[in-house]
Write a protein that holds these residues in place. Structure first.
Motif, PDB file in Angstrom:
ATOM      1  N   MET A 122       6.297   3.874  15.424  1.00  0.00           N
ATOM      2  CA  MET A 122       4.993   4.803  15.177  1.00  0.00           C
ATOM      3  C   MET A 122       4.036   3.946  14.471  1.00  0.00           C
ATOM      4  O   MET A 122       4.214   3.206  13.595  1.00  0.00           O
ATOM      5  N   GLN A 123       2.851   4.462  15.075  1.00  0.00           N
ATOM      6  CA  GLN A 123       1.564   3.898  14.429  1.00  0.00           C
ATOM      7  C   GLN A 123       0.632   4.939  14.118  1.00  0.00           C
ATOM      8  O   GLN A 123       0.804   6.169  14.531  1.00  0.00           O
ATOM      9  N   ILE A 124       0.129   4.764  12.954  1.00  0.00           N
ATOM     10  CA  ILE A 124      -0.966   5.712  12.298  1.00  0.00           C
ATOM     11  C   ILE A 124      -2.281   5.123  11.816  1.00  0.00           C
ATOM     12  O   ILE A 124      -2.212   3.768  11.856  1.00  0.00           O
ATOM     13  N   THR A 125      -3.272   5.908  11.923  1.00  0.00           N
ATOM     14  CA  THR A 125      -4.653   5.552  11.427  1.00  0.00           C
ATOM     15  C   THR A 125      -4.965   6.114  10.392  1.00  0.00           C
ATOM     16  O   THR A 125      -4.834   7.104   9.920  1.00  0.00           O
ATOM     17  N   ILE A 126      -5.277   5.171   9.278  1.00  0.00           N
ATOM     18  CA  ILE A 126      -5.651   5.738   8.067  1.00  0.00           C
ATOM     19  C   ILE A 126      -7.019   5.495   7.790  1.00  0.00           C
ATOM     20  O   ILE A 126      -7.527   4.161   7.929  1.00  0.00           O
ATOM     21  N   ASN A 127      -8.061   6.530   7.289  1.00  0.00           N
ATOM     22  CA  ASN A 127      -9.258   6.134   7.246  1.00  0.00           C
ATOM     23  C   ASN A 127      -9.676   5.884   5.603  1.00  0.00           C
ATOM     24  O   ASN A 127      -9.101   6.588   4.732  1.00  0.00           O
ATOM     25  N   GLU A 177       4.894   1.296   3.062  1.00  0.00           N
ATOM     26  CA  GLU A 177       5.814   0.900   4.353  1.00  0.00           C
ATOM     27  C   GLU A 177       7.433   0.925   3.479  1.00  0.00           C
ATOM     28  O   GLU A 177       8.254   1.305   4.059  1.00  0.00           O
TER      29      GLU A 177
END
Length: 78
Positions: free
Chosen positions: A1-6, A24
């Motif tokens: 899974m990949q996520i985007t963090i601002n 992680e």
């Protein structure tokens, strides 16, 4: 899974990298914990903590013994 963090632009890259690595590692540990089956001993402890371990009229004595035992344990570091 990949996520985007601002992430705020003013944070140093080293701080961001350290936090990402810690996150992680934490997720990996949680994943391993979920995959491991619960041992018989852990199940028994959970039953006792829930109070579903029926000792009929011996329950108060058992609870007192358990508290006394927990108070008497003294872990010493070498």
């Amino acid at each position: 899974m990949q996520i985007t963090i601002n992430i705020p632009d003013d944070l140093p890259t080293t701080v961001v990298n350290q936090q990402v690595i810690k996150f992680e590692e934490k997720l990996k540990m949680q994943s391993k914990a979920i995959q491991q089956p619960i041992s018989r001993w852990k199940k028994m402890v959970q039953r006792i903590e829930k109070g579903s371990f029926d000792l009929s009229d011996h329950t108060p004595i058992f609870n007192q013994d358990r508290e006394d035992f927990a108070k008497s344990i003294d872990f010493k570091e070498n």
